[in-house]
Scaffold this active site. Structure first.
Site, mmCIF file in Angstrom:
data_model
loop_
_atom_site.group_PDB
_atom_site.id
_atom_site.type_symbol
_atom_site.label_atom_id
_atom_site.label_comp_id
_atom_site.label_asym_id
_atom_site.label_seq_id
_atom_site.Cartn_x
_atom_site.Cartn_y
_atom_site.Cartn_z
ATOM 1 N N ASP A 172 0.142 -11.371 -4.248
ATOM 2 C CA ASP A 172 -0.585 -10.091 -4.241
ATOM 3 C C ASP A 172 -0.789 -9.592 -5.672
ATOM 4 O OD1 ASP A 172 -1.995 -8.047 -3.027
ATOM 5 O OD2 ASP A 172 -0.239 -6.779 -2.733
ATOM 6 N N VAL A 215 7.147 5.689 -3.825
ATOM 7 C CA VAL A 215 7.733 5.641 -5.166
ATOM 8 C C VAL A 215 7.795 7.047 -5.723
ATOM 9 C CG1 VAL A 215 7.558 4.683 -7.497
ATOM 10 C CG2 VAL A 215 6.821 3.311 -5.536
ATOM 11 N N LEU A 236 5.135 9.635 -6.963
ATOM 12 C CA LEU A 236 4.221 8.868 -7.794
ATOM 13 C C LEU A 236 3.200 8.104 -6.960
ATOM 14 C CD1 LEU A 236 6.713 7.412 -10.456
ATOM 15 C CD2 LEU A 236 5.133 9.319 -10.753
ATOM 16 N N GLY A 237 3.615 7.700 -5.767
ATOM 17 C CA GLY A 237 2.690 6.962 -4.911
ATOM 18 C C GLY A 237 3.358 6.562 -3.617
ATOM 19 N N GLU A 238 2.544 6.184 -2.629
ATOM 20 C CA GLU A 238 3.091 5.736 -1.361
ATOM 21 C C GLU A 238 2.057 4.910 -0.622
ATOM 22 O OE1 GLU A 238 3.617 8.931 1.621
ATOM 23 O OE2 GLU A 238 2.861 10.265 0.056
ATOM 24 N N GLY A 239 2.568 4.111 0.297
ATOM 25 C CA GLY A 239 1.680 3.285 1.096
ATOM 26 C C GLY A 239 2.492 2.444 2.051
ATOM 27 N N GLY A 240 1.923 2.118 3.208
ATOM 28 C CA GLY A 240 2.630 1.297 4.174
ATOM 29 C C GLY A 240 3.962 1.922 4.567
ATOM 30 N N PHE A 241 5.034 1.196 4.277
ATOM 31 C CA PHE A 241 6.370 1.669 4.614
ATOM 32 C C PHE A 241 7.210 1.945 3.368
ATOM 33 C CE2 PHE A 241 5.036 -1.014 8.226
ATOM 34 C CZ PHE A 241 5.048 -0.030 9.216
ATOM 35 N N SER A 242 6.560 2.179 2.242
ATOM 36 C CA SER A 242 7.305 2.450 1.013
ATOM 37 C C SER A 242 6.703 3.630 0.262
ATOM 38 C CB SER A 242 7.336 1.216 0.102
ATOM 39 O OG SER A 242 6.055 0.926 -0.399
#
Length: 319
Positions: free
Chosen positions: A165, A43, A35-41
């Site tokens: 945030d 989904v 579904l998504g990703e970014g940095g160190f995580s």
């Protein structure tokens, strides 16, 4: 059966055999898609192997104990902050232990509700493409619910918490447009006394890492050596979010996309509004009253909720 039909069955069989699985607290899930990703995580959309219900699985990779501590804190905040407009933690787990010397990582797994509609950012981008504004009463109603979620954090015991945030991509939307505040990885104590340059630089570095620039308040771009910071950092972000609810993006997104100085634009406090739009002057004035560069002039979230209630009553014709 012809060769084509047999080939289709073989491919289907292969798909079923290689479907990736993951366990969270002993409960098995099938991974459907990213579904998504970014940095160190990242989904993933996952399916419960028993109930076949769909969930979102957030996986946070931790390279050090400090990373793991922050990720586990997010789980604790999700469990502690029970509110209908804060995303619910269905389940969680910790897999492995980080070791920088041994080049090993751990993962914090968080099972969350799956919202097919996506985020508020997704919704606003779809509407921008079609030129379809949200109705003013809908904007106010959604914004009020988001403010209630933030109010829950600001009134937390034993000490107030700040999200730090708040932005459109951190708001999930249910099918009926009910907003859910998510991504509590940036949550921290709201009220801080900064005494000296080292504490100021530390807070500024944390904000640079965790608070998105187009929604970051001016006091976190250049933290003074001796100052007081409180929950009104979130109030600035709420002002940017209300602007986005009306006009699709934060008032500082265009500056960011051009590559100009967001910090300079934010600190200058100049907020431009479209020449033509379908919203009342009341909602424009509300945005202006929230986006005060001086945090001491900024209202608390309780005042905002009361003001929004007045505008909703006015829009609906109530006396």
């Amino acid at each position: 059966m012809n060769t084509a039909g047999l080939a289709i069955l073989v491919r289907m069989g292969n798909c079923l055999c290689v479907k990736e699985r993951i366990k969270v607290n002993g409960r098995q899930y099938y991974i459907r898609e990213r579904l998504g990703e970014g940095g160190f995580s990242m989904v993933d959309l996952v399916e419960d192997a028993s109930s076949h219900k769909l969930y979102a699985l957030k996986r946070i990779t931790c390279h050090a104990q400090t990373d793991q501590k922050v990720a586990l804190a997010e789980v604790e905040y999700l469990k502690a902050l029970s509110h209908p407009n804060i995303v619910e933690c269905i389940d969680s787990d910790l897999v492995g232990m980080p070791d920088l010397m041994g080049n090993r990582t751990s993962q914090v797994l968080i099972v969350l509700p799956y919202c097919q509609r996506g985020t508020l950012h997704d919704e606003l981008m779809r509407r921008q493409q079609s030129g379809s504004h949200l109705d003013e009463v809908v904007v106010l109603s959604m914004f009020r619910r988001i403010c209630e979620a933030v109010q829950c954090m600001h009134s937390a015991k034993p000490h107030p918490l700040a999200h730090r945030d708040i932005k459109t991509s951190n708001i999930l939307l249910k099918d009926d447009l009910t907003p859910l505040l998510m991504d509590l990885g940036s949550v921290t104590r709201a009220r801080l006394e900064i005494n000296g340059s080292s504490e100021a630089h530390k807070l500024q570095d944390e904000a640079a890492e965790r608070s998105s620039m187009p929604y970051r308040p001016p006091e976190l771009f250049n933290v003074e050596f001796f100052c007081h910071v409180d929950e009104r950092t979130d109030v600035w972000s709420l002002g940017c979010l209300l602007y986005a609810l009306c006009f699709y993006k934060s008032p500082f997104d265009a500056v960011y996309e051009r590559g100009d100085s967001v910090a300079l634009a934010v600190v200058s406090g100049i907020t431009k509004f479209p020449e033509t739009h379908p919203y009342s002057e009341d909602i424009v004035e509300l945005i202006k009253s929230i986006l005060k560069v001086n945090p001491e002039e900024r209202p608390y979230v309780d005042w905002i909720i009361n003001k929004v209630d007045q505008l909703i009553n006015k829009s609906s014709g109530a006396v």
